[in-house]
Design a protein around this motif. Structure first.
Motif, PDB file in Angstrom:
ATOM      1  N   ILE A 178       0.584  -1.189   0.075  1.00 46.77           N
ATOM      2  CA  ILE A 178      -0.017   0.067   0.162  1.00 46.77           C
ATOM      3  C   ILE A 178       0.925   1.210  -0.003  1.00 46.77           C
ATOM      4  CG2 ILE A 178      -0.102  -0.101   2.429  1.00 46.77           C
ATOM      5  CD1 ILE A 178      -3.064   1.307   2.232  1.00 46.77           C
ATOM      6  N   GLU A 179       0.382   2.349  -0.747  1.00 43.55           N
ATOM      7  CA  GLU A 179       0.925   3.735  -0.930  1.00 43.55           C
ATOM      8  C   GLU A 179      -0.123   4.589  -0.507  1.00 43.55           C
ATOM      9  OE1 GLU A 179       3.853   4.786  -3.918  1.00 43.55           O
ATOM     10  OE2 GLU A 179       3.090   2.926  -5.096  1.00 43.55           O
ATOM     11  N   ILE A 180       0.151   5.473   0.610  1.00 40.35           N
ATOM     12  CA  ILE A 180      -0.652   6.301   0.980  1.00 40.35           C
ATOM     13  C   ILE A 180      -0.240   7.791   0.633  1.00 40.35           C
ATOM     14  CG2 ILE A 180      -2.097   7.349   2.738  1.00 40.35           C
ATOM     15  CD1 ILE A 180      -1.788   4.677   4.378  1.00 40.35           C
ATOM     16  N   ILE A 181      -0.910   8.388  -0.354  1.00 37.90           N
ATOM     17  CA  ILE A 181      -0.376   9.732  -0.848  1.00 37.90           C
ATOM     18  C   ILE A 181      -1.432  10.858  -0.356  1.00 37.90           C
ATOM     19  CG2 ILE A 181       0.284  10.851  -2.969  1.00 37.90           C
ATOM     20  CD1 ILE A 181       0.663   8.298  -4.195  1.00 37.90           C
ATOM     21  N   PRO A 182      -0.802  11.675   0.348  1.00 31.15           N
ATOM     22  CA  PRO A 182      -1.768  12.751   0.557  1.00 31.15           C
ATOM     23  C   PRO A 182      -1.859  13.664  -0.584  1.00 31.15           C
ATOM     24  CG  PRO A 182       0.088  12.626   2.283  1.00 31.15           C
ATOM     25  CD  PRO A 182       0.267  11.723   1.439  1.00 31.15           C
ATOM     26  N   ARG A 183      -3.049  14.174  -0.801  1.00 28.55           N
ATOM     27  CA  ARG A 183      -3.558  15.052  -1.915  1.00 28.55           C
ATOM     28  C   ARG A 183      -3.720  16.378  -1.404  1.00 28.55           C
ATOM     29  NH1 ARG A 183      -0.127  13.688  -5.770  1.00 28.55           N
ATOM     30  NH2 ARG A 183      -0.620  11.616  -6.931  1.00 28.55           N
ATOM     31  N   GLU A 184      -4.928  16.373  -0.300  1.00 29.80           N
ATOM     32  CA  GLU A 184      -5.519  17.822   0.153  1.00 29.80           C
ATOM     33  C   GLU A 184      -5.490  17.692   1.525  1.00 29.80           C
ATOM     34  OE1 GLU A 184      -6.223  20.246  -2.053  1.00 29.80           O
ATOM     35  OE2 GLU A 184      -6.866  18.902  -3.929  1.00 29.80           O
ATOM     36  N   ASN A 185      -5.146  18.967   2.131  1.00 28.35           N
ATOM     37  CA  ASN A 185      -5.452  19.175   3.487  1.00 28.35           C
ATOM     38  C   ASN A 185      -5.690  20.720   3.872  1.00 28.35           C
ATOM     39  OD1 ASN A 185      -5.447  19.181   6.334  1.00 28.35           O
ATOM     40  ND2 ASN A 185      -3.251  18.675   6.456  1.00 28.35           N
ATOM     41  N   LEU A 186      -7.214  20.569   4.002  1.00 29.65           N
ATOM     42  CA  LEU A 186      -7.855  22.063   4.073  1.00 29.65           C
ATOM     43  C   LEU A 186      -8.637  22.086   5.226  1.00 29.65           C
ATOM     44  CD1 LEU A 186      -9.496  21.976   0.374  1.00 29.65           C
ATOM     45  CD2 LEU A 186      -7.343  23.089   1.050  1.00 29.65           C
ATOM     46  N   ASN A 187      -8.040  23.238   5.992  1.00 32.04           N
ATOM     47  CA  ASN A 187      -8.525  23.587   7.377  1.00 32.04           C
ATOM     48  C   ASN A 187     -10.227  24.180   6.951  1.00 32.04           C
ATOM     49  OD1 ASN A 187      -6.440  22.674   8.388  1.00 32.04           O
ATOM     50  ND2 ASN A 187      -5.523  24.808   8.668  1.00 32.04           N
ATOM     51  N   PRO A 188     -10.909  24.016   8.222  1.00 27.61           N
ATOM     52  CA  PRO A 188     -12.135  24.963   8.155  1.00 27.61           C
ATOM     53  C   PRO A 188     -11.940  26.274   7.739  1.00 27.61           C
ATOM     54  CG  PRO A 188     -12.046  23.694  10.041  1.00 27.61           C
ATOM     55  CD  PRO A 188     -10.553  23.775   9.360  1.00 27.61           C
ATOM     56  N   SER A 189     -13.134  26.727   6.815  1.00 28.38           N
ATOM     57  CA  SER A 189     -12.744  28.156   6.551  1.00 28.38           C
ATOM     58  C   SER A 189     -14.038  29.003   6.985  1.00 28.38           C
ATOM     59  CB  SER A 189     -12.561  28.152   4.959  1.00 28.38           C
ATOM     60  OG  SER A 189     -11.536  27.616   4.673  1.00 28.38           O
ATOM     61  N   PRO A 190     -13.892  29.786   8.207  1.00 28.27           N
ATOM     62  CA  PRO A 190     -15.233  30.675   8.684  1.00 28.27           C
ATOM     63  C   PRO A 190     -15.183  31.822   7.770  1.00 28.27           C
ATOM     64  CG  PRO A 190     -13.113  30.961   9.802  1.00 28.27           C
ATOM     65  CD  PRO A 190     -12.819  29.875   9.123  1.00 28.27           C
ATOM     66  N   CYS A 191     -16.434  32.109   7.433  1.00 20.46           N
ATOM     67  CA  CYS A 191     -16.686  33.472   6.653  1.00 20.46           C
ATOM     68  C   CYS A 191     -16.574  34.574   7.540  1.00 20.46           C
ATOM     69  CB  CYS A 191     -18.176  33.249   6.096  1.00 20.46           C
ATOM     70  SG  CYS A 191     -18.159  32.016   4.984  1.00 20.46           S
ATOM     71  N   ASP A 192     -16.203  35.664   6.998  1.00 25.42           N
ATOM     72  CA  ASP A 192     -16.149  37.012   8.027  1.00 25.42           C
ATOM     73  C   ASP A 192     -17.321  37.522   8.492  1.00 25.42           C
ATOM     74  OD1 ASP A 192     -14.138  39.534   8.213  1.00 25.42           O
ATOM     75  OD2 ASP A 192     -16.185  40.420   7.577  1.00 25.42           O
ATOM     76  N   PRO A 193     -17.603  37.668   9.764  1.00 22.46           N
ATOM     77  CA  PRO A 193     -18.544  38.084  10.504  1.00 22.46           C
ATOM     78  C   PRO A 193     -19.359  39.515  10.008  1.00 22.46           C
ATOM     79  CG  PRO A 193     -16.903  37.429  12.175  1.00 22.46           C
ATOM     80  CD  PRO A 193     -16.274  37.610  10.810  1.00 22.46           C
ATOM     81  N   GLY A 194     -18.460  40.473   9.671  1.00 21.44           N
ATOM     82  CA  GLY A 194     -18.831  41.548   9.098  1.00 21.44           C
ATOM     83  C   GLY A 194     -19.651  41.340   7.578  1.00 21.44           C
TER      84      GLY A 194
END
Length: 433
Positions: free
Chosen positions: A329-345
């Motif tokens: 098995i090869e495990i290749i990371p492709r994406e790592n995206l954090n949560p993205s909050p919208c601007d409160p204002g």
């Protein structure tokens, strides 16, 4: 025919429908518009013409993103940036991404017809590659604009990624007169962009279930993606004993079910979902035990903790299965995206705009789907507006929207621009600069 439609919403829907057919799709009978493909190039040309009709200047950047600019009352002023993506998944729907671009175009067309200008410019960007439907990584061109391309993927690495026909990113860009290294020149200056706004179909059932046309997004869920490569032993289907097989496909099947089981066990915990969306076998013929399999994993949740806990469980399960079945098995990371909050204002302005247009308090909801906005959030404050879609269906030719909802979208976005202008004038841009 398109121009004969009677409302901006009807015209926007008709344009999206038109762009769902050849020559704007690379396939006949289904929509497939990958970055830098023939359908993409034809689409850029069509939208460029519509942008010019709406009083915009038009260009393509070093990543082949399409950018239209409607100047403000002061030349060369910073811009309020609207955007979404032009590419589509294979056999996708006509409104995913595209409707956000076309609706924003209708907003600008309305301002142009009234000779209405603002203290800032308005720009619309049609991102070239959000879906990752051609190459195995998403949002390459969005990362270029946000200036995080090399931070996420070294140029040498993504340049050699290949599509199903074996064409590399570097080769595809060369055909357009571009280069992977040159894509970094698409980076925008932070001083030139006030904020980023994206309208998008919901891709979920909440708004339709609650009888609402529009919703305001509070944030975008965290994502992890992997490419998994399994290496067994190919052999004759009739002569290789079952007890001696190192079948990569049966190992993959057990892994897929384990991934599903972990997602189901998470229940509704922070919106956890786990998906295997692509699986390929080699040699892929009837009478040969599969020796190699490649598949993808997509794990998402509203929080990093939930997402990462599920990913840890998944990877542990995959390693156990591969060892037990004697499959590499090869495990290749492709994406790592954090949560993205919208601007409160910005959210507050969009909520006001939605309430002013619909007469109802704005419904606020989290996006489980990823969007260009989650990359742009690393560059500028963001806000998103969701549009009701029939049965929440997306990434499917059955995608459908109501033209009345699109009219409401265009009105809400126009109202948002005016509210933003008022706020911008009061604060002299300090809140969003």
């Amino acid at each position: 025919m398109v121009e004969a439609e009677t409302t901006p919403g009807e015209r926007a829907v008709a344009r999206c429908d038109m762009l769902g057919e050849p020559p704007f799709s690379d396939d006949v009978g289904l929509l497939y518009r990958p970055w830098l493909g023939p359908g993409f190039i034809a689409t850029v040309e069509a939208i460029s013409n519509w942008m010019r009709q709406a009083g915009m200047t038009v260009r393509q950047d070093a990543a082949a993103n399409l950018i239209g600019r409607y100047e403000g009352s002061t030349p060369d002023a910073p811009a309020l940036l609207f955007g979404s993506h032009l590419d589509s998944v294979r056999d996708g729907g006509r409104y995913d991404g595209m409707l956000g671009v076309i609706a924003a175009l209708e907003v600008v067309a309305g301002f142009h017809e009234r000779s209405e200008r603002f203290p800032f410019a308005i720009e619309i960007v049609g991102f070239g590659d959000e879906e990752g439907s051609r190459f195995p990584v998403t949002m390459l061109t969005t990362r270029a604009i946000a200036g995080v391309l090399e931070e996420d993927d070294p140029v040498a690495a993504f340049a050699e990624l290949r599509d199903v026909d074996g064409v590399t990113v570097e080769q595809a860009l060369a055909r357009a007169g571009l280069t992977p290294r040159g894509m970094t020149a698409a980076k925008r200056s932070r001083n030139d962009i006030l904020a980023y706004v994206e309208a998008h179909i919901e891709q979920g059932p909440v708004l339709e279930a609650e009888g609402l046309a529009l919703g305001v997004v509070s944030g975008i869920a965290a994502q992890r993606r992997f490419e998994i490569r399994l290496h067994g032993m190919a052999g004759h289907a009739g002569t290789m004993a079952m007890s001696l097989r190192r079948d990569a496909l049966t190992a993959a099947a057990e892994m897929v079910l384990a991934i599903e089981r972990i997602g189901v066990a998470g229940g509704d915990r922070d919106g956890l979902v786990t998906t295997v969306g692509s699986l390929r076998t080699w040699p892929g013929v009837t009478n040969v035990v599969p020796g190699n399999v490649t598949f993808t994993i997509d794990a998402r949740a509203g929080t990093l903790a939930t997402r990462d806990r599920a990913v840890e469980e998944i990877l542990a399960a995959l390693k156990e299965i591969s060892e037990r079945r004697n499959v590499g098995i090869e495990i290749i990371p492709r994406e790592n995206l954090n949560p993205s909050p919208c601007d409160p204002g910005l959210m507050a302005l969009m909520e006001t705009a939605v309430e002013d247009v619909t007469g109802q308090p704005a419904r606020v909801l989290v996006s489980g789907a990823g969007h260009d906005a989650m990359i742009m959030a690393r560059f500028a404050p963001i806000v998103m507006l969701f549009i009701r879609c029939e049965k929440g269906i997306s990434h499917n030719p059955a995608e459908a929207v109501l033209s009345a909802d699109v009219d409401a979208t265009i009105s809400a976005l126009g109202r948002f621009v005016r509210l933003f202008a008022e706020d911008h004038s009061r604060t002299q841009g300090s809140q969003f600069s």
